[in-house]
Design a protein around this motif. Structure first.
Motif, mmCIF file in Angstrom:
data_model
loop_
_atom_site.group_PDB
_atom_site.id
_atom_site.type_symbol
_atom_site.label_atom_id
_atom_site.label_comp_id
_atom_site.label_asym_id
_atom_site.label_seq_id
_atom_site.Cartn_x
_atom_site.Cartn_y
_atom_site.Cartn_z
ATOM 1 N N VAL A 138 0.859 -1.188 0.000
ATOM 2 C CA VAL A 138 0.000 0.000 0.000
ATOM 3 C C VAL A 138 0.890 1.231 0.000
ATOM 4 C CG1 VAL A 138 -1.941 -1.122 1.146
ATOM 5 C CG2 VAL A 138 -0.153 -0.069 2.524
ATOM 6 N N ARG A 139 0.385 2.311 -0.598
ATOM 7 C CA ARG A 139 1.131 3.554 -0.646
ATOM 8 C C ARG A 139 1.276 4.138 0.754
ATOM 9 N NH1 ARG A 139 3.970 4.182 -5.323
ATOM 10 N NH2 ARG A 139 2.744 3.342 -7.045
ATOM 11 N N ALA A 140 2.482 4.619 1.036
ATOM 12 C CA ALA A 140 2.750 5.241 2.329
ATOM 13 C C ALA A 140 3.819 6.310 2.115
ATOM 14 C CB ALA A 140 3.210 4.211 3.351
ATOM 15 N N GLY A 141 3.416 7.574 2.118
ATOM 16 C CA GLY A 141 4.360 8.645 1.840
ATOM 17 C C GLY A 141 4.841 8.591 0.407
ATOM 18 N N ASN A 142 6.145 8.725 0.233
ATOM 19 C CA ASN A 142 6.723 8.640 -1.109
ATOM 20 C C ASN A 142 6.993 7.209 -1.556
ATOM 21 O OD1 ASN A 142 6.778 11.445 -1.394
ATOM 22 N ND2 ASN A 142 8.802 11.602 -0.412
ATOM 23 N N GLY A 143 6.849 6.257 -0.636
ATOM 24 C CA GLY A 143 7.156 4.878 -0.968
ATOM 25 C C GLY A 143 5.958 3.969 -0.787
ATOM 26 N N ARG A 144 6.245 2.703 -0.505
ATOM 27 C CA ARG A 144 5.195 1.695 -0.328
ATOM 28 C C ARG A 144 5.515 0.832 0.884
ATOM 29 N NH1 ARG A 144 4.691 -1.863 -5.374
ATOM 30 N NH2 ARG A 144 6.959 -1.655 -5.325
ATOM 31 N N PHE A 145 4.469 0.487 1.581
ATOM 32 C CA PHE A 145 4.572 -0.412 2.716
ATOM 33 C C PHE A 145 4.164 -1.801 2.243
ATOM 34 C CE2 PHE A 145 2.537 -2.573 6.324
ATOM 35 C CZ PHE A 145 3.597 -2.583 7.218
ATOM 36 N N ALA A 146 5.088 -2.770 2.309
ATOM 37 C CA ALA A 146 4.839 -4.131 1.829
ATOM 38 C C ALA A 146 4.658 -5.055 3.019
ATOM 39 C CB ALA A 146 5.991 -4.614 0.958
ATOM 40 N N TYR A 147 3.793 -6.040 2.849
ATOM 41 C CA TYR A 147 3.532 -6.967 3.943
ATOM 42 C C TYR A 147 3.384 -8.392 3.410
ATOM 43 C CZ TYR A 147 -1.324 -7.096 2.350
ATOM 44 O OH TYR A 147 -2.456 -7.272 1.586
ATOM 45 N N ASP A 148 3.717 -9.356 4.259
ATOM 46 C CA ASP A 148 3.497 -10.778 4.015
ATOM 47 C C ASP A 148 3.085 -11.411 5.335
ATOM 48 O OD1 ASP A 148 4.752 -11.309 1.154
ATOM 49 O OD2 ASP A 148 6.196 -10.071 2.234
ATOM 50 N N VAL A 149 2.038 -12.218 5.299
ATOM 51 C CA VAL A 149 1.637 -13.035 6.453
ATOM 52 C C VAL A 149 1.320 -14.424 5.918
ATOM 53 C CG1 VAL A 149 0.799 -11.152 7.907
ATOM 54 C CG2 VAL A 149 -0.742 -12.185 6.238
ATOM 55 N N PHE A 150 1.669 -15.460 6.678
ATOM 56 C CA PHE A 150 1.466 -16.809 6.159
ATOM 57 C C PHE A 150 1.215 -17.782 7.296
ATOM 58 C CE2 PHE A 150 5.977 -16.222 6.855
ATOM 59 C CZ PHE A 150 6.408 -17.410 7.431
ATOM 60 N N LEU A 151 0.570 -18.889 6.936
ATOM 61 C CA LEU A 151 0.278 -19.989 7.848
ATOM 62 C C LEU A 151 0.423 -21.279 7.067
ATOM 63 C CD1 LEU A 151 -0.873 -21.057 10.602
ATOM 64 C CD2 LEU A 151 -3.140 -20.905 9.528
ATOM 65 N N GLY A 152 1.143 -22.253 7.619
ATOM 66 C CA GLY A 152 1.354 -23.486 6.867
ATOM 67 C C GLY A 152 1.736 -24.650 7.761
ATOM 68 N N ASN A 153 2.094 -25.760 7.103
ATOM 69 C CA ASN A 153 2.549 -26.941 7.836
ATOM 70 C C ASN A 153 3.894 -26.655 8.504
ATOM 71 O OD1 ASN A 153 0.327 -28.346 6.838
ATOM 72 N ND2 ASN A 153 1.474 -29.218 5.122
ATOM 73 N N SER A 154 4.051 -27.161 9.709
ATOM 74 C CA SER A 154 5.375 -27.100 10.333
ATOM 75 C C SER A 154 6.314 -28.052 9.600
ATOM 76 C CB SER A 154 5.289 -27.501 11.799
ATOM 77 O OG SER A 154 4.631 -26.509 12.556
ATOM 78 N N PRO A 155 7.565 -27.660 9.372
ATOM 79 C CA PRO A 155 8.518 -28.602 8.768
ATOM 80 C C PRO A 155 8.941 -29.660 9.767
ATOM 81 C CG PRO A 155 9.630 -26.567 9.353
ATOM 82 C CD PRO A 155 8.166 -26.345 9.637
ATOM 83 N N SER A 156 9.545 -30.722 9.275
ATOM 84 C CA SER A 156 10.106 -31.778 10.107
ATOM 85 C C SER A 156 11.548 -32.004 9.691
ATOM 86 C CB SER A 156 9.312 -33.082 9.950
ATOM 87 O OG SER A 156 7.952 -32.902 10.310
ATOM 88 N N ILE A 157 12.313 -32.632 10.573
ATOM 89 C CA ILE A 157 13.698 -33.003 10.266
ATOM 90 C C ILE A 157 13.720 -34.495 9.982
ATOM 91 C CG2 ILE A 157 16.067 -33.077 11.091
ATOM 92 C CD1 ILE A 157 15.451 -30.710 12.879
ATOM 93 N N ARG A 158 14.116 -34.861 8.746
ATOM 94 C CA ARG A 158 14.116 -36.264 8.324
ATOM 95 C C ARG A 158 15.547 -36.745 8.087
ATOM 96 N NH1 ARG A 158 8.992 -37.231 9.871
ATOM 97 N NH2 ARG A 158 7.478 -35.956 8.728
ATOM 98 N N GLY A 159 15.726 -38.049 8.286
ATOM 99 C CA GLY A 159 17.008 -38.664 7.985
ATOM 100 C C GLY A 159 18.024 -38.539 9.080
ATOM 101 N N THR A 160 17.607 -38.291 10.318
ATOM 102 C CA THR A 160 18.576 -38.109 11.397
ATOM 103 C C THR A 160 19.287 -39.397 11.763
ATOM 104 O OG1 THR A 160 16.806 -38.434 13.018
ATOM 105 C CG2 THR A 160 17.297 -36.187 12.348
ATOM 106 N N ALA A 161 18.689 -40.544 11.429
ATOM 107 C CA ALA A 161 19.342 -41.818 11.771
ATOM 108 C C ALA A 161 20.686 -41.943 11.073
ATOM 109 C CB ALA A 161 18.436 -42.988 11.398
ATOM 110 N N GLY A 162 20.804 -41.360 9.878
ATOM 111 C CA GLY A 162 22.065 -41.411 9.157
ATOM 112 C C GLY A 162 22.915 -40.184 9.380
ATOM 113 N N ALA A 163 22.609 -39.411 10.419
ATOM 114 C CA ALA A 163 23.367 -38.195 10.751
ATOM 115 C C ALA A 163 23.382 -37.225 9.579
ATOM 116 C CB ALA A 163 24.779 -38.540 11.188
#
Length: 432
Positions: free
Chosen positions: A228-253
């Motif tokens: 959105v316009r704000a003064g001479n520039g723009r105010f940018a935004y990002d919001v997100f919701l998603g799956n939590s990541p996991s750590i895979r393959g730890t058995a093999g270090a």
């Protein structure tokens, strides 16, 4: 002869011709009347005929002027269409979407390193197919499919991005699917096409998951973004919701982050934000911002560790015709949810500066990560070790679609034992 015909009136010729014809057809008249009388009678009849013809022509013109042209009816549409041509109700009145262009990136190169854990020699990089279908004015999508070789040389394919969105204009777009996690600046400014970024390598801490990055580079969920316009520039935004990541393959270090593309059985989701300001006027092309991330991450080790990952940081980026400057900082304070070891603080960041001189762009980059090994999140990741790196590189743009790069870096990895190595990388990257 021609002179005589021109002197003799045309009307007389017609009269004589008719007289001859009628005289041969009606012999009684020919014998009863003199030649002069017959010519006079034929002239009278000819005048009457010409007058009648003129009256008829005038009448035809009058009727044509009064008649209104009737439009031909359009041919009736077939009542039954072929099965493959049937359209949904309302589709006939919809504006057809613009054609979708297949875009792509590819790169090849060579790696000369003294690190025995790294493959050396010439290599094929990645082949990246990139599509941005726009279905309507408001519905759009992004599809990115990458083919690359794994550590053993086998060809693997990854659907790196698959997102569908609805845009409300510059103010906002809502995306759903798999997307680049909108934290920092680099991760959304540069995707898998190597020709886009100035350097050969991404900063190690924000590398892609399968390449050993420790910051989640992809998220599967929903994402709202806009400005959105704000003064001479723009105010940018990002919001997100998603799956939590996991750590895979730890058995093999060799644990790596998994974005959980097909969902997850463990509870917990990831969420985050990115707030930035794009300056206008004399500071145009300068963006500064803050970002945050939160998720509960579990691994597949025998202990089944669960860690609440908390990230807060900031960034600044200048992308002008003369300079490219990018700096990012990530402060992590992760909490152990399963082992009771409490909270652990870590941090990581980098700064890169490049000077654009027509086709040449020399650049330098400094990276540093101080990662607490008491934190299960980092101890279970194969690359979750503190490190430092200094890199110097040179990029030459042969054309707007092709670039030659050379990068020399010095890396110190504080693993046990400490690993120190130099690396020379070359790359030829293209886009099409």
């Amino acid at each position: 002869m021609q002179t005589m015909l021109m002197r003799f009136p045309l009307r007389k010729l017609l009269t004589l011709g008719l007289a001859a014809a009628m005289g041969s057809a009606v012999p009684g008249i020919a014998t009863a009347q003199s030649t002069a009388e017959r010519i006079q009678e034929l002239e009278r009849r000819l005048e009457q005929s010409l007058k009648t013809i003129e009256e008829l022509a005038s009448r035809v013109k009058e009727l044509e002027a009064r008649t209104v042209p009737r439009a031909e009816p359009a041919p009736a549409a077939p009542e039954v269409e072929e099965h493959h041509e049937r359209r949904l109700p309302g589709a006939a009145s919809a504006v057809p979407p613009p054609p979708t262009l297949l875009k792509g990136f590819a790169d090849v190169g060579a790696n000369f390193s003294r690190n025995r854990e790294k493959n050396r020699g010439f290599f094929n990089g990645s082949l990246d197919f990139y599509l941005t279908p726009q279905l309507t004015e408001n519905i759009r999508s992004v599809i990115e499919l990458v083919f690359e070789h794994d550590d053993r040389g086998g060809l693997a394919s990854d659907l790196e991005r698959l997102q569908v969105g609805y845009t409300f204009g510059e103010a906002g777009t809502v995306w759903a699917g798999r997307f680049h996690t909108p934290i920092g600046y680099w991760n959304t400014a540069f995707h898998h096409g190597q020709q886009l970024q100035t350097s050969v390598l991404r900063p190690q801490m924000i590398d892609f998951e399968d390449a050993g990055g420790v910051i989640p580079a992809h998220t599967v969920g929903v994402w709202g973004t806009g400005a959105v316009r704000a003064g001479n520039g723009r105010f940018a935004y990002d919001v997100f919701l998603g799956n939590s990541p996991s750590i895979r393959g730890t058995a093999g270090a060799a644990g790596t982050l998994d974005p959980n593309n097909l969902g997850k059985t463990e509870p917990g989701y990831s969420s985050g934000f990115n707030l930035g300001y794009l300056f206008g006027g004399s500071a145009d092309l300068l963006k500064i911002g803050v970002h945050g991330y939160r998720a509960v991450v579990r691994d597949d080790s025998p202990a089944l560790n669960a860690t609440r990952v908390n990230i807060l940081g900031g960034y600044a980026a200048l992308d002008s015709p003369a300079w490219e400057i990018i700096a990012e900082y990530y402060a992590l304070r992760n909490q152990d949810l399963s082992g009771g070891t409490g909270s652990h603080a870590s941090w990581t960041g980098f700064a890169q500066m490049g000077r654009r001189l027509e086709r040449w762009t020399p650049y330098v980059r400094l990276e540093r990560a101080a990662l607490n090994q008491a934190d299960n999140y980092f101890s279970q990741l194969a690359t979750g070790r503190a490190y430092s790196r200094q890199a110097f590189g040179l990029r030459y743009d042969l054309t707007p679609n092709a670039a030659l790069k050379m990068e020399l870096n010095h890396t110190v990895s504080e693993a046990m034992p400490t690993v120190i190595f130099n690396q020379l990388l070359t790359q030829w990257s293209i886009r099409f």
